[in-house]
Design a protein around this motif. Sequence first.
Motif, PDB file in Angstrom:
ATOM      1  N   GLU A 220       0.802  -1.224   0.000  1.00  0.00           N
ATOM      2  CA  GLU A 220       0.000   0.000   0.000  1.00  0.00           C
ATOM      3  C   GLU A 220       0.840   1.283   0.000  1.00  0.00           C
ATOM      4  O   GLU A 220       0.338   2.346  -0.267  1.00  0.00           O
ATOM      5  CB  GLU A 220      -0.945   0.028   1.211  1.00  0.00           C
ATOM      6  CG  GLU A 220      -1.971  -1.075   1.205  1.00  0.00           C
ATOM      7  CD  GLU A 220      -3.017  -0.907   0.120  1.00  0.00           C
ATOM      8  OE1 GLU A 220      -3.393   0.231  -0.211  1.00  0.00           O
ATOM      9  OE2 GLU A 220      -3.461  -1.930  -0.397  1.00  0.00           O
TER      10      GLU A 220
ATOM     11  N   GLU B 101      -5.212   4.448  -0.596  1.00  0.00           N
ATOM     12  CA  GLU B 101      -6.488   4.262   0.112  1.00  0.00           C
ATOM     13  C   GLU B 101      -6.208   4.158   1.609  1.00  0.00           C
ATOM     14  O   GLU B 101      -5.936   3.085   2.131  1.00  0.00           O
ATOM     15  CB  GLU B 101      -7.209   3.026  -0.411  1.00  0.00           C
ATOM     16  CG  GLU B 101      -7.611   3.181  -1.866  1.00  0.00           C
ATOM     17  CD  GLU B 101      -8.443   2.027  -2.378  1.00  0.00           C
ATOM     18  OE1 GLU B 101      -9.048   1.310  -1.553  1.00  0.00           O
ATOM     19  OE2 GLU B 101      -8.485   1.855  -3.596  1.00  0.00           O
TER      20      GLU B 101
ATOM     21  N   GLU C  52      -7.961   4.256   4.365  1.00  0.00           N
ATOM     22  CA  GLU C  52      -8.735   3.360   5.235  1.00  0.00           C
ATOM     23  C   GLU C  52      -8.200   1.931   5.166  1.00  0.00           C
ATOM     24  O   GLU C  52      -8.161   1.237   6.179  1.00  0.00           O
ATOM     25  CB  GLU C  52     -10.229   3.366   4.883  1.00  0.00           C
ATOM     26  CG  GLU C  52     -10.969   4.611   5.306  1.00  0.00           C
ATOM     27  CD  GLU C  52     -10.928   5.709   4.245  1.00  0.00           C
ATOM     28  OE1 GLU C  52     -10.261   5.544   3.201  1.00  0.00           O
ATOM     29  OE2 GLU C  52     -11.571   6.754   4.486  1.00  0.00           O
ATOM     30  N   ASN C  53      -7.790   1.482   3.979  1.00  0.00           N
ATOM     31  CA  ASN C  53      -7.211   0.142   3.844  1.00  0.00           C
ATOM     32  C   ASN C  53      -5.909   0.030   4.627  1.00  0.00           C
ATOM     33  O   ASN C  53      -5.647  -0.982   5.272  1.00  0.00           O
ATOM     34  CB  ASN C  53      -6.950  -0.191   2.373  1.00  0.00           C
ATOM     35  CG  ASN C  53      -8.219  -0.369   1.584  1.00  0.00           C
ATOM     36  OD1 ASN C  53      -9.320  -0.440   2.131  1.00  0.00           O
ATOM     37  ND2 ASN C  53      -8.082  -0.414   0.268  1.00  0.00           N
TER      38      ASN C  53
ATOM     39  N   SER D  93      -6.746  -0.094   8.402  1.00  0.00           N
ATOM     40  CA  SER D  93      -7.296  -1.412   8.787  1.00  0.00           C
ATOM     41  C   SER D  93      -6.222  -2.493   8.804  1.00  0.00           C
ATOM     42  O   SER D  93      -6.130  -3.269   9.757  1.00  0.00           O
ATOM     43  CB  SER D  93      -8.407  -1.831   7.826  1.00  0.00           C
ATOM     44  OG  SER D  93      -9.493  -0.975   7.945  1.00  0.00           O
TER      45      SER D  93
END
Length: 161
Positions: free
Chosen positions: A6, A92, A94-95, A98
Motif C-alpha cells: 500500500e 487508500e 482506510e485500507n 485497517s
Amino acid sequence: MFKFQEFDRVDHIAIAVVDLKESIRYYSDQLGFELDCVRDTFGKFSGMRSAVLFSGDFSVVLLQSLDEESQIQKYLDKYGAGVQHVAFRVSEIENVESLLQERGVEFSTSIIEGPGLRQIFTKRDPASGMMFEFIERVKNDNYSEESINNLFAQLEDGCEY
C-alpha cells in the motif's frame, strides 16, 4: 513474510531541529532544497515553527519547538535532533489503517482530512523513536492550516511526541 504493497513512496520526512534558521540555510544553500513556506502552529498549551522545503516532488519538513511544553521539544529532549517522522504516500488510507491495525499498529490520530489530503499518524515506536504518517493526496497540495491545527491538537491530547 508480511509484505505491504500500500505504500506508494516516501512523501516527506519531518526533522526535529534545534535552530530552524540554521537548518533552513543548510538545506537550501548546501543541499539545494527550495524553501516553500515557514509557519507557526499553536495548540492548547504549546507551539511549533515549521519550514517546508522541496527538491523536485520530495519535501523535508523542519520542525522547531516554540516552548518547553511542545511535542517537538519533548521529542528533542528524549531523542535529540533528527528524523521525527517519515510520511508514506498511500492510495487508500482506510485500507492502510485497517491492515496496520490488524498487525497491531496503534495510531496517535484518527484520519485527518484537509483540502487535497487525508492523513493518519502511528504512535511512536519507543525503541527507535519513529512515528509514521500515511498520507493520501487527492491533489498535490501542501497542508492547510486546518489540517495542521487538527493534527497538533490530536497529538497534544494524546501527549504524543
